[in-house]
Design a protein around this motif. Structure first.
Motif, PDB file in Angstrom:
ATOM      1  N   ASN A 107       0.817  -1.221   0.000  1.00  0.00           N
ATOM      2  CA  ASN A 107       0.000   0.000   0.000  1.00  0.00           C
ATOM      3  C   ASN A 107       0.852   1.274   0.000  1.00  0.00           C
ATOM      4  OD1 ASN A 107       1.003   0.076   2.586  1.00  0.00           O
ATOM      5  ND2 ASN A 107      -0.977   0.130   3.604  1.00  0.00           N
ATOM      6  N   ARG A 128       2.658   2.648   2.133  1.00  0.00           N
ATOM      7  CA  ARG A 128       2.761   3.469   3.338  1.00  0.00           C
ATOM      8  C   ARG A 128       4.089   3.257   4.077  1.00  0.00           C
ATOM      9  NH1 ARG A 128      -1.422   4.219   8.432  1.00  0.00           N
ATOM     10  NH2 ARG A 128       0.108   5.161   9.813  1.00  0.00           N
ATOM     11  N   ASP A 138       7.479   4.915   8.289  1.00  0.00           N
ATOM     12  CA  ASP A 138       6.056   5.166   8.025  1.00  0.00           C
ATOM     13  C   ASP A 138       5.950   6.480   7.251  1.00  0.00           C
ATOM     14  OD1 ASP A 138       3.371   5.728   8.046  1.00  0.00           O
ATOM     15  OD2 ASP A 138       3.056   5.128  10.130  1.00  0.00           O
ATOM     16  N   LYS A 143       3.358   7.972   6.128  1.00  0.00           N
ATOM     17  CA  LYS A 143       2.227   8.809   6.539  1.00  0.00           C
ATOM     18  C   LYS A 143       2.598   9.670   7.741  1.00  0.00           C
ATOM     19  CE  LYS A 143      -2.745   8.389   7.282  1.00  0.00           C
ATOM     20  NZ  LYS A 143      -3.856   7.434   7.472  1.00  0.00           N
ATOM     21  N   ARG A 144       3.284   9.070   8.673  1.00  0.00           N
ATOM     22  CA  ARG A 144       3.678   9.793   9.880  1.00  0.00           C
ATOM     23  C   ARG A 144       5.047  10.452   9.754  1.00  0.00           C
ATOM     24  NH1 ARG A 144       1.458   7.444  15.131  1.00  0.00           N
ATOM     25  NH2 ARG A 144      -0.294   6.172  14.515  1.00  0.00           N
ATOM     26  N   ASP A 160      -4.485  -4.050   9.879  1.00  0.00           N
ATOM     27  CA  ASP A 160      -4.647  -3.062   8.811  1.00  0.00           C
ATOM     28  C   ASP A 160      -4.352  -1.666   9.347  1.00  0.00           C
ATOM     29  OD1 ASP A 160      -5.389  -1.486   6.708  1.00  0.00           O
ATOM     30  OD2 ASP A 160      -7.180  -2.640   6.229  1.00  0.00           O
ATOM     31  N   SER A 161      -3.316  -1.060   8.804  1.00  0.00           N
ATOM     32  CA  SER A 161      -2.907   0.272   9.281  1.00  0.00           C
ATOM     33  C   SER A 161      -3.874   1.358   8.845  1.00  0.00           C
ATOM     34  CB  SER A 161      -1.508   0.599   8.767  1.00  0.00           C
ATOM     35  OG  SER A 161      -1.503   0.540   7.344  1.00  0.00           O
ATOM     36  N   GLU A 162      -4.693   1.072   7.848  1.00  0.00           N
ATOM     37  CA  GLU A 162      -5.597   2.104   7.325  1.00  0.00           C
ATOM     38  C   GLU A 162      -7.030   1.929   7.828  1.00  0.00           C
ATOM     39  OE1 GLU A 162      -4.312   4.518   5.555  1.00  0.00           O
ATOM     40  OE2 GLU A 162      -2.335   3.608   5.407  1.00  0.00           O
ATOM     41  N   ALA A 166      -9.904   2.325  10.026  1.00  0.00           N
ATOM     42  CA  ALA A 166     -10.242   3.234  11.131  1.00  0.00           C
ATOM     43  C   ALA A 166     -11.649   2.920  11.623  1.00  0.00           C
ATOM     44  CB  ALA A 166     -10.137   4.675  10.671  1.00  0.00           C
ATOM     45  N   GLN A 187      -7.506   2.688  15.622  1.00  0.00           N
ATOM     46  CA  GLN A 187      -6.146   3.155  15.375  1.00  0.00           C
ATOM     47  C   GLN A 187      -5.592   3.882  16.595  1.00  0.00           C
ATOM     48  OE1 GLN A 187      -4.298   2.234  12.911  1.00  0.00           O
ATOM     49  NE2 GLN A 187      -5.966   1.203  11.854  1.00  0.00           N
TER      50      GLN A 187
END
Lengths: 453, 285
Positions: A361, A363, A381, A383-384, B215-217, B219, B280
């Motif tokens: 993905n 990320r 990461d 995103k962060r 799953d990091s996405e 939410a 999350q």
């Protein structure tokens, strides 16, 4: 005012006063303050699962027959498979209150209360019976203890012992899908380099080490295997005495194909989505990253720089490519946006960052960094905009490779003195060795999700 | 509880209605009582007439003086002769000083009907003349003019009394506001306690919340309302907002059920806790 009216007034006043008081008292009783709380992330990332012992579905038929070995084999495989899931904790028999067994494998046969009191979240029942021709029929169910409801139920008929492994994998893939929405771990394979008589060959196995298979027998050095996105091809570098070659292994035919490219250094091939291949070659004396055309010839350079550019890796979309470049003096990780052509630096710490792998993905980017204690796996990461070291201990941890779910990572480590393959997650909270044998194993490459065969 | 409250509320409203109907008959005597008190206060004020120079003092200070000085009104009558010489500011402040005095006159000599007429009609010149003559000899004219003067002052002072009362009320209101602020800060302190309690509850329930994070996405979010008793025992809970995934909703309900008991709440009225479960972790990498 007359006496009577005065009296009435007084009585009414008293009543009014009383009612006001009672009103306030009742209001105070009814008063209810609400506290609002936000909880971010579960305190425990593992769910508690208890597996019951294999339960015969037809006890009357069992009296004169012995229990087939595949029943126990399947049970062992299920236990072992679930151990690879870092988010599942297997509850031991000792932790269950009351009777350890169950009357049957269906919800109506189970007293969920005692499992609930034992903090069990998931209950797995496993029933079996013998069919005609000594075929073993198994029924495996997963119940949610809290709601006493069936989460997953599967039935299989095992005709051959070899099918036991497939049954275990299929059921665990279903379990993982149920719990996480992903099932890649049990439906994928890992290609890797394994030492054999001072030479290095390409092997494949499941992430648990099952079904290990030697793909090459070239009796030379094979390096850097990589899977095509459809899982049909494995490309790798073949060091043929003093010359590098690109080799392709066809999964369908099992045949190997030699690809000759200009230059002396032909290393780190990587498939783009769509199965076009990129590779680092040095036709001009300096390794750059090139895209190959459909005839496996050099098309055009993707990364061309005065420095060394190697180890490309793509995300699922093919838009992002990570690679190693020494353009800043030391090898560092960079990311190229294939659409905008912009290049972003990923690694800043350390002086030696190599082996990048980008999650499907896009990320996360994992790579190995040389630290004072040796090479360690770093996960960045995007995103962060944060990075974190996820492996620790002795030896070197290298060659990280993302699983198709973007959760698991395979890597090579010589923490025991010899390079072996290990599994971890992007959180680094779990490390488990992939049993590949006693010989040295390196360069894991995780294949795409495919049906189990 | 609700039925009791409704009945009581109905009773209360009926009582209020009845009281409203009966109240006007009682109200008159009540007002009189209040007037009496005001008159008593202003009797003490009378002797301070001669301290017209200190008219710039604040009202509340004058009140204190009133209580301490009970000198006869004769001296007070001699001093008004100087009043015309005072500046406007002083006059206005003098008004404030003399406001309690005339009420005494109104009570003593019952000149109210007379006083009402001259207070507006008498010119300044007449006032001066009256004051000047009052200094010379206690003739009938002087007495009348003095009386009129005093009546006028009494009216002025009455206004001042009112303004004084307003000032005092304002001051007391400010004080009460200040106290209110203090109480508010106290309640804030209470909120801090509740906040700390909330943190403890968060940790207690979080520790019992088990859910796989892969799953990091993803939410997911669910909300649970928890009822607790004064001892902190969870006596009920319900899902008030679903996440859309049954296993997630089950996990949060399971977390609450497994917690069973929370620490006793810091406030007795804290009976409900609304917990939002977010998959999350903001702090987790």
């Amino acid at each position: 005012m007359t006496k009577k009216s005065k009296l009435i007034t007084i009585v009414i006043c008293c009543l009014g006063f009383l009612s006001i008081n009672l009103l306030f008292v009742s209001a105070s009783w009814a008063k209810n303050t609400t506290l609002h709380i936000d909880i971010y992330g579960p305190g425990q990332k593992k769910v508690n699962l208890f597996m019951t012992a294999p339960h015969p579905l037809e006890t009357e038929k069992l009296q004169n027959a012995s229990i087939p070995s595949s029943v126990f084999k399947l049970n062992d495989l299920l236990v072992n498979n679930i151990r690879y899931l870092p988010f599942v904790k297997q509850v031991s028999k000792e932790d269950i209150l009351g009777e350890k067994g169950i009357k049957g494998i269906k919800a109506s046969d189970i007293d969920f209360k005692r499992f609930k009191l034992s903090q069990v979240d998931l209950l797995m029942t496993y029933g079996w019976k013998l069919n005609k021709g000594n075929k073993v029929q198994v029924e495996i169910r997963i119940f949610d203890v809290f709601t006493s409801s069936l989460l997953l139920g599967r039935g299989y008929v095992i005709a051959q012992k070899e099918q036991v492994f497939r049954v275990a994998n299929r059921f665990c893939a279903g379990l993982m899908q149920q719990l996480t929405g992903r099932s890649g771990f049990f439906k994928s394979k890992i290609a890797f380099v394994k030492k054999k008589q001072q030479k290095k060959e390409i092997y494949v196995s499941t992430p648990q080490g099952y079904g290990q298979k030697q793909l090459t027998d070239l009796k030379e050095i094979c390096l850097s295997p990589t899977w095509s996105w459809d899982g049909s091809t494995i490309a790798f570098t073949f060091v043929n005495k003093d010359k590098h070659e690109l080799m392709l292994w066809d999964r369908n035919t099992g045949k190997l194909e030699h690809i000759f490219l200009p230059g002396n250094t032909i290393i780190s091939p990587a498939f783009k989505p769509g199965n076009s291949l990129t590779i680092s070659v040095d036709p001009q004396g300096n390794p750059d990253i090139y895209l190959l055309d459909h005839e496996w010839e050099l098309d055009h350079p993707i990364i061309q720089n005065w420095a060394i550019d190697i180890s490309p890796d793509f995300d699922r979309s093919g838009r992002n490519m990570v690679f190693v470049s020494s353009r800043l003096g030391n090898p560092h990780i960079f990311l190229k946006d294939m659409k905008t052509k912009s290049i972003t630096r990923i690694s800043y710490e350390g002086t030696y960052n190599t082996n990048p792998s980008i999650s499907p993905n896009a990320r996360f980017v994992s790579y190995s960094r040389l630290t004072d204690e040796g090479h360690r796996i770093i996960v960045y990461d995007r995103k962060r905009d944060e990075e974190r070291q996820i492996t620790f201990g002795s030896g070197n941890d290298e060659d990280p490779a993302w699983g198709p779910d973007g959760y698991f990572l395979a890597f090579a480590s010589d923490r025991t003195g010899k390079y072996q393959l290990y599994l971890t997650t992007r959180h680094g909270d779990f490390v488990r060795k992939i049993p590949t044998g006693t010989n040295e194993a390196k360069s894991p490459a995780w294949g795409p999700v495919k049906d189990i065969d | 509880m609700h039925i009791t409250s409704c009945i009581l509320s109905l009773l209360f409203h009926i009582c209020v209605l009845v009281l409203i109907l009966y109240f006007p008959f009682q109200e008159v005597s009540h007002q009189i009582d209040l007037d009496k008190k005001v008159y008593q206060v202003e009797i003490y004020k009378m002797p301070q007439k001669d301290e017209g120079k200190d008219s710039s003092k604040k009202v509340h200070k004058q009140r204190e003086v009133k209580h301490s000085q009970k000198s006869p009104p004769s001296k007070a009558r001699a001093k008004p002769s100087k009043l015309p010489a005072l500046k406007k500011d002083n006059i206005s402040s003098q008004k404030t000083r003399t406001k309690q005095k005339p009420t005494k006159i109104a009570k003593r000599s019952k000149p109210k009907p007379q006083a009402k007429v001259p207070s507006k009609e008498i010119s300044k010149q007449e006032k001066k003349n009256n004051k000047k003559t009052a200094q010379n000899a206690p003739t009938k004219k002087n007495i009348v003019s003095n009386a009129l003067d005093e009546v006028k002052k009494s009216i002025e002072s009455e206004e001042n009394v009112q303004s004084n009362i307003v000032d005092q009320e304002m001051a007391s209101l400010r004080r009460s506001l200040r106290e209110g602020e203090y109480n508010a800060s106290q309640s804030l302190e209470g909120d801090y306690t509740a906040k700390v309690y909330g943190n403890i509850v968060e940790q207690e329930i979080k520790n019992n919340w088990r859910f796989p994070m892969v799953d990091s996405e993803l939410a997911l979010r669910a909300e649970v309302e928890v009822q607790i008793d004064p001892n902190g025992s969870i006596i009920g809970f319900q899902l008030i907002s679903k996440s859309g995934r049954e296993d997630f909703d089950t996990s949060v309900l399971r977390a609450v059920e497994n917690t069973k008991v929370l620490p006793p709440p810091p406030r007795k009225d804290l009976k409900t806790i609304q917990i939002t479960f977010n998959l999350q972790d903001q702090k987790r990498f």
